[in-house]
Design a protein around this motif. Structure first.
Motif, mmCIF file in Angstrom:
data_model
loop_
_atom_site.group_PDB
_atom_site.id
_atom_site.type_symbol
_atom_site.label_atom_id
_atom_site.label_comp_id
_atom_site.label_asym_id
_atom_site.label_seq_id
_atom_site.Cartn_x
_atom_site.Cartn_y
_atom_site.Cartn_z
ATOM 1 N N GLU A 9 -0.017 4.135 -10.913
ATOM 2 C CA GLU A 9 1.529 4.622 -11.623
ATOM 3 C C GLU A 9 2.635 4.512 -10.981
ATOM 4 O OE1 GLU A 9 1.048 8.764 -13.355
ATOM 5 O OE2 GLU A 9 1.811 8.604 -11.308
ATOM 6 N N PHE A 10 2.258 3.843 -9.746
ATOM 7 C CA PHE A 10 3.461 4.705 -8.616
ATOM 8 C C PHE A 10 4.507 2.578 -9.665
ATOM 9 C CE2 PHE A 10 5.744 1.639 -5.353
ATOM 10 C CZ PHE A 10 6.797 2.562 -5.341
ATOM 11 N N THR A 41 0.677 -0.783 -0.034
ATOM 12 C CA THR A 41 0.181 0.104 0.169
ATOM 13 C C THR A 41 0.779 0.945 0.365
ATOM 14 O OG1 THR A 41 0.041 0.294 2.892
ATOM 15 C CG2 THR A 41 -1.601 -1.190 1.505
ATOM 16 N N SER A 42 0.630 2.933 -0.648
ATOM 17 C CA SER A 42 1.311 3.962 -0.194
ATOM 18 C C SER A 42 1.724 3.889 1.641
ATOM 19 C CB SER A 42 0.356 4.721 -0.815
ATOM 20 O OG SER A 42 -0.850 4.834 -0.134
ATOM 21 N N ARG A 43 0.348 4.000 2.117
ATOM 22 C CA ARG A 43 1.296 3.863 3.644
ATOM 23 C C ARG A 43 2.154 3.045 4.090
ATOM 24 N NH1 ARG A 43 -3.158 4.989 8.747
ATOM 25 N NH2 ARG A 43 -3.132 7.047 6.814
ATOM 26 N N ALA A 44 2.414 1.735 3.220
ATOM 27 C CA ALA A 44 3.680 0.762 4.281
ATOM 28 C C ALA A 44 4.699 1.285 3.127
ATOM 29 C CB ALA A 44 2.355 -0.503 3.326
ATOM 30 N N ILE A 45 4.751 1.683 1.927
ATOM 31 C CA ILE A 45 5.931 1.989 0.935
ATOM 32 C C ILE A 45 6.390 3.015 1.779
ATOM 33 C CG2 ILE A 45 7.010 2.965 -1.455
ATOM 34 C CD1 ILE A 45 4.315 1.344 -2.633
ATOM 35 N N LEU A 80 4.367 9.986 -1.325
ATOM 36 C CA LEU A 80 4.260 8.751 -3.301
ATOM 37 C C LEU A 80 2.971 9.319 -3.677
ATOM 38 C CD1 LEU A 80 3.790 4.462 -3.426
ATOM 39 C CD2 LEU A 80 1.668 6.317 -4.276
ATOM 40 N N HIS A 81 2.033 9.865 -3.015
ATOM 41 C CA HIS A 81 1.024 10.882 -3.977
ATOM 42 C C HIS A 81 1.776 12.245 -4.628
ATOM 43 C CE1 HIS A 81 -1.751 6.952 -3.472
ATOM 44 N NE2 HIS A 81 -1.912 7.449 -3.022
#
Length: 203
Positions: A56-57, A32-36, A47-48
């Motif tokens: 997209e990532f 997830t974006s938070r985990a990354i 990330l965002h």
């Protein structure tokens, strides 16, 4: 943790590396974006601020790794006459195989949005398998001019066979799969008509 508003050098690469660690350790469901960002030690919204969502990532991660290998392959024609043909072919093929963790490749295939972005980028000219294939063909052309290849070798088809096999192995490289280096060596040996099982160091 980097405070909000503080510039982070090479933030894209930092996030890419963090994503690969999360995938290797916990699998696709944990990405997830938070985990990354937590793994990268960045602010939660980092990330965002650089990517339009996780699809997209993931797409940009895959394209970045393909571009790295394409740059390496572009140097291959200049190595004609150095080392052995087998060593050079194994090195570039293994670089492609090592460019992505199998978990990243699997994730890209299972996220339609990411898969579409990758295909569109490659169709628009982003460096990928076609660029690598062209570089291998140019390398084989150079080696043939030097007399280091057997006569009559179909060089474009040999390059396609190498890249196509690497693509297959990359997409099926799950735990328990056969050693890709051994398979690569056998294919190179078949294409060159030689035994290359001891060709070169680990790529």
């Amino acid at each position: 943790m980097s405070p909000r508003g503080v510039s982070i050098p090479d933030v894209r690469e930092r996030l890419f590396d963090a994503a690969q660690r999360v995938l290797a350790r916990e699998g696709p469901s944990a990405l997830t974006s938070r985990a990354i960002t937590a793994e990268a030690g960045c602010a939660k919204g980092m990330l965002h601020s650089h990517f339009d969502g996780l699809d997209e990532f993931v797409a940009e991660l895959v394209l970045d790794r393909f571009a790295r290998t394409a740059r390496l392959a572009a140097e291959l024609p200049g190595r004609a006459g150095a080392a052995t043909v087998a060593e050079n072919l194994i090195t570039v093929t293994m670089a492609l195989l090592n460019s992505l963790d199998s978990a990243v490749a699997s994730l890209a295939m299972t996220r339609p949005g990411a898969s579409l972005r990758i295909r569109q980028a490659l169709e628009a000219g982003a460096p990928g398998f076609t660029a690598i294939q062209d570089s291998i063909t140019s390398y084989l052309d150079a080696e043939q001019r030097l007399g280091r290849l057997r006569g009559g070798m179909d060089r474009p088809s040999a390059a396609l066979a190498l890249v196509g096999t690497a693509h297959h192995l990359l997409m099926t490289g799950w735990a328990g799969a056969a050693d890709p280096r051994a398979q690569t060596e056998r294919l190179v040996g078949l294409l060159l008509g030689t035994d290359v099982s001891d060709a070169g160091p680990e790529a």
